[in-house]
Design a protein around this motif. Structure first.
Motif, mmCIF file in Angstrom:
data_model
loop_
_atom_site.group_PDB
_atom_site.id
_atom_site.type_symbol
_atom_site.label_atom_id
_atom_site.label_comp_id
_atom_site.label_asym_id
_atom_site.label_seq_id
_atom_site.Cartn_x
_atom_site.Cartn_y
_atom_site.Cartn_z
ATOM 1 N N MET A 134 7.165 -40.125 -31.138
ATOM 2 C CA MET A 134 7.075 -38.741 -31.749
ATOM 3 C C MET A 134 5.890 -37.414 -32.036
ATOM 4 N N ASN A 135 5.021 -38.563 -33.056
ATOM 5 C CA ASN A 135 4.426 -37.860 -33.572
ATOM 6 C C ASN A 135 2.607 -37.525 -32.191
ATOM 7 N N ARG A 136 2.681 -38.793 -31.415
ATOM 8 C CA ARG A 136 1.598 -38.756 -30.453
ATOM 9 C C ARG A 136 2.208 -37.970 -29.294
ATOM 10 N N GLU B 237 -0.126 -34.645 -28.315
ATOM 11 C CA GLU B 237 -1.021 -34.746 -27.669
ATOM 12 C C GLU B 237 -0.360 -33.141 -26.539
ATOM 13 N N ALA B 238 0.363 -32.698 -27.409
ATOM 14 C CA ALA B 238 0.853 -31.190 -26.026
ATOM 15 C C ALA B 238 0.100 -30.541 -27.487
ATOM 16 N N HIS C 84 2.327 -22.357 -32.652
ATOM 17 C CA HIS C 84 2.742 -23.208 -31.138
ATOM 18 C C HIS C 84 3.729 -24.409 -32.142
ATOM 19 N N LEU C 85 3.456 -24.649 -32.850
ATOM 20 C CA LEU C 85 3.963 -26.321 -32.640
ATOM 21 C C LEU C 85 4.997 -26.043 -32.623
ATOM 22 N N GLY C 86 5.574 -24.981 -33.708
ATOM 23 C CA GLY C 86 6.985 -24.813 -33.709
ATOM 24 C C GLY C 86 7.862 -24.348 -32.923
ATOM 25 N N ASP C 87 6.763 -23.267 -31.885
ATOM 26 C CA ASP C 87 7.983 -23.050 -30.479
ATOM 27 C C ASP C 87 7.565 -24.677 -29.441
ATOM 28 N N PHE C 88 7.115 -25.459 -29.404
ATOM 29 C CA PHE C 88 6.713 -26.759 -28.654
ATOM 30 C C PHE C 88 8.265 -27.509 -29.498
ATOM 31 N N ILE C 89 8.319 -28.154 -30.841
ATOM 32 C CA ILE C 89 9.059 -28.479 -31.438
ATOM 33 C C ILE C 89 10.495 -27.283 -30.772
ATOM 34 N N GLY C 90 10.795 -26.873 -31.242
ATOM 35 C CA GLY C 90 12.018 -25.838 -30.400
ATOM 36 C C GLY C 90 12.209 -26.220 -29.310
#
Length: 83
Positions: A1-3, A7-8, A24-30
């Motif tokens: 998951m971390n990788r 990468e994203a 951006h991290l919050g949007d990606f994880i959602g």
């Protein structure tokens, strides 16, 4: 998951501030969690599983889960899988 996250986000984009990165991290994880197929749900995404349960027992839900889908308000005759 971390990788996958690295990468994203970090390796693909340059962020001008820490706030932009967190946003951006919050949007990606959602999006990742919304579209990920889970073994415990027999290969369905959480949204697909909720819709599957809602179909035979709609009285168990206060609102129609198909109204909570993000994106455009369009009706599709086919259900597409994100897997």
């Amino acid at each position: 998951m971390n990788r996958t996250i690295k990468e994203a986000t970090v390796k693909r984009y340059h962020y001008d501030s820490h706030h932009k990165f967190e946003e951006h991290l919050g949007d990606f994880i959602g999006a990742y969690n919304f579209g990920r197929c889970l073994k415990t749900l027999k290969g369905l995404t959480p949204y697909e599983y909720i819709c599957k349960i809602w179909t035979p027992e709609p009285e168990c839900f206060r609102i129609d889960p198909t109204h909570q889908m993000p994106g455009l308000n369009t009706v599709s005759t086919e259900t597409s899988s994100l897997c």
